[in-house]
Motif scaffolding. Structure first.
Motif, PDB file in Angstrom:
ATOM      1  N   ALA A 277       0.846  -1.196   0.000  1.00 28.88           N
ATOM      2  CA  ALA A 277       0.000   0.000   0.000  1.00 28.88           C
ATOM      3  C   ALA A 277       0.876   1.238   0.000  1.00 28.88           C
ATOM      4  N   PHE A 278       0.272   2.362  -0.381  1.00 33.62           N
ATOM      5  CA  PHE A 278       0.944   3.660  -0.353  1.00 33.62           C
ATOM      6  C   PHE A 278       0.024   4.649   0.322  1.00 33.62           C
ATOM      7  N   GLY A 310       5.355  10.445   1.408  1.00 35.80           N
ATOM      8  CA  GLY A 310       4.520   9.309   1.723  1.00 35.80           C
ATOM      9  C   GLY A 310       5.346   8.065   1.986  1.00 35.80           C
ATOM     10  N   VAL A 311       4.646   6.980   2.302  1.00 37.97           N
ATOM     11  CA  VAL A 311       5.332   5.713   2.574  1.00 37.97           C
ATOM     12  C   VAL A 311       4.670   4.599   1.779  1.00 37.97           C
ATOM     13  N   VAL A 312       5.480   3.608   1.412  1.00 31.61           N
ATOM     14  CA  VAL A 312       4.990   2.422   0.733  1.00 31.61           C
ATOM     15  C   VAL A 312       5.426   1.205   1.529  1.00 31.61           C
ATOM     16  N   GLY A 313       4.607   0.166   1.531  1.00 34.33           N
ATOM     17  CA  GLY A 313       4.986  -1.048   2.239  1.00 34.33           C
ATOM     18  C   GLY A 313       3.811  -1.624   3.022  1.00 34.33           C
ATOM     19  N   VAL A 314       4.140  -2.549   3.927  1.00 34.94           N
ATOM     20  CA  VAL A 314       3.152  -3.254   4.740  1.00 34.94           C
ATOM     21  C   VAL A 314       3.467  -2.988   6.203  1.00 34.94           C
ATOM     22  N   GLU A 315       2.502  -2.486   6.964  1.00 35.06           N
ATOM     23  CA  GLU A 315       2.741  -2.219   8.377  1.00 35.06           C
ATOM     24  C   GLU A 315       3.088  -3.514   9.100  1.00 35.06           C
ATOM     25  N   GLY A 316       4.272  -3.573   9.712  1.00 32.96           N
ATOM     26  CA  GLY A 316       4.701  -4.737  10.461  1.00 32.96           C
ATOM     27  C   GLY A 316       4.985  -5.962   9.621  1.00 32.96           C
ATOM     28  N   VAL A 318       6.251  -7.423   5.302  1.00 38.75           N
ATOM     29  CA  VAL A 318       7.199  -7.346   4.194  1.00 38.75           C
ATOM     30  C   VAL A 318       6.419  -7.060   2.913  1.00 38.75           C
ATOM     31  N   PRO A 319       6.845  -6.048   2.124  1.00 40.66           N
ATOM     32  CA  PRO A 319       8.000  -5.178   2.355  1.00 40.66           C
ATOM     33  C   PRO A 319       7.737  -4.171   3.474  1.00 40.66           C
ATOM     34  N   ALA A 320       8.775  -3.851   4.238  1.00 42.72           N
ATOM     35  CA  ALA A 320       8.651  -2.901   5.332  1.00 42.72           C
ATOM     36  C   ALA A 320       8.318  -1.511   4.792  1.00 42.72           C
ATOM     37  N   LEU A 321       7.730  -0.695   5.659  1.00 39.31           N
ATOM     38  CA  LEU A 321       7.400   0.669   5.260  1.00 39.31           C
ATOM     39  C   LEU A 321       8.664   1.427   4.882  1.00 39.31           C
ATOM     40  N   ALA A 322       8.593   2.165   3.782  1.00 34.67           N
ATOM     41  CA  ALA A 322       9.743   2.937   3.312  1.00 34.67           C
ATOM     42  C   ALA A 322       9.252   4.249   2.711  1.00 34.67           C
ATOM     43  N   PRO A 323       9.995   5.347   2.937  1.00 37.78           N
ATOM     44  CA  PRO A 323       9.570   6.635   2.380  1.00 37.78           C
ATOM     45  C   PRO A 323       9.680   6.653   0.858  1.00 37.78           C
TER      46      PRO A 323
END
Length: 371
Positions: A277-278, A310-316, A318-323
């Motif tokens: 998600a983003f 913003g951030v992309v990824g999966v909370e807690g 994989v893939p981890a949240l990344a800016p």
């Protein structure tokens, strides 16, 4: 050496927030244009226009500006006027031989939007015939001399959404959420707060024109699934809080929230896919910068600080949240596209038929709300 291209002589009808902040600065800083005329019925705004654009003709009525266009004085007319007068003014400008930019909301009804498009098609055909008869005019007519100022297609955060979705990093998109909320007193002193939806008033025509256009341009055609329109503040002539749910032909759902009475706001965008998600908070900074007097092209215009990415990824997971770096906002691209259309026959940056579909959905939303 070839002669420099002739500047596109441009007039603006209306010098409120839209004309003063969202149109005049881009015309004044783009060498393809000459800001030749401004029409405003307000003596205070006329004084502002003279001070900011001393070479422009300032008139007190749209009719005077349109007469100037009819006399051959203008190549482009920008309508920064209320939506219920767009049909009359646009058709007059088109019949005068000028190209037309209409600020959103495009029109208060499908019938008005269709009438404007028909006039633009007729004007394009007439211009093409004139060019064929006199090819030495030196300017290629725009294929459709009409466009709608859906400037938020060039918001930095929306450009970032396009990039992230296009990358495939989220997997199959199933929900697109777009929230544009503000908090303030009702606009009783401005047409936005006084007129009803039949004249293009209300938050759905105002901010909803942006949100629906973004959803359609990102995800394709859609039908209205659900609508909620609410008048929260007393004394206003239209809704100031709204929610719209669309279902796109490809199966994605768009949830669009807009409000003038939101003391706290959710993410500006949240895009959910089956792999990631983003999300991003806050609003694109171009409007604030323009209101503060920053000119397009100035150092830092359109940029977003890293703290607001913003951030992309999966909370807690994989893939981890990344800016995700936010793309530079680029409202100037709209008028660059208008210049390319008028000078070289390129398509206008926003097809008026796209804006028609936005009006169609808004009209349907109001029809359902009335029951």
């Amino acid at each position: 050496m070839p002669d420099a291209p002739t500047a596109i002589r441009t007039g603006i009808i209306g010098f409120g927030l839209s004309g003063r902040v969202f149109h005049a600065p881009f015309l004044a800083t783009n060498p393809a244009f000459e800001l030749s005329a401004i029409a405003t019925g307000s003596p205070e705004r006329a004084a502002e226009a003279r001070a900011a654009h001393p070479t422009a003709r300032i008139s007190s009525s749209p009719e005077a500006l349109l007469e100037f266009a009819l006399a051959g004085g203008l190549d482009l007319v920008v309508l920064a006027s209320p939506p219920h007068v767009h049909r009359e003014q646009a058709i007059a400008a088109l019949e005068a031989g000028a190209a037309v930019v209409i600020d959103k909301p495009f029109a208060p009804s499908v019938a008005d939007a269709e009438a404007i498009i028909a006039a633009a098609d007729a004007a394009a055909a007439a211009a093409a015939a004139d060019a064929a008869a006199a090819p030495a005019t030196g300017r290629t007519p725009a294929p459709r001399p009409l466009t709608v100022f859906q400037n938020r297609r060039w918001d930095g955060d929306f450009l970032t959404v396009r990039r992230v979705v296009g990358s495939g990093a989220l997997g199959r998109i199933h929900r697109f959420e777009s929230t544009f909320e503000r908090f303030g007193a009702p606009k009783l002193d401005r047409w936005q707060g006084r007129i009803g939806p039949e004249q293009g008033g209300g938050i759905l025509f105002d901010l909803g024109s942006h949100l629906i256009d973004q959803a359609l341009s990102l995800l394709g055609p859609a039908r209205l699934e659900h609508v909620e329109l609410t008048r929260v503040r007393a004394g206003i002539g239209n809704e100031d809080d709204a929610f719209v749910s669309l279902i796109h032909d490809g199966g994605v759902r768009s949830h669009l929230t807009m409000s003038r009475v939101a003391a706290q706001s959710g993410p500006r965008f949240r895009v959910l896919g089956d792999e990631s998600a983003f999300s991003v908070h806050g609003l694109d900074g171009q409007e604030h910068a323009l209101r503060q007097g920053m000119r397009p092209g100035s150092a830092g215009y359109g940029t977003t600080p890293e703290s607001e990415w913003g951030v992309v990824g999966v909370e807690g997971g994989v893939p981890a949240l990344a800016p995700v770096p936010t793309e530079a906002g680029d409202y100037p691209a709209f008028y660059a596209g208008v210049a390319a259309s008028i000078r070289h026959g390129a398509p206008m940056p926003v097809d008026a038929r796209d804006a028609l579909e936005t009006v169609r959905l808004i009209e349907e939303a109001h029809r359902r709300d009335r029951g």
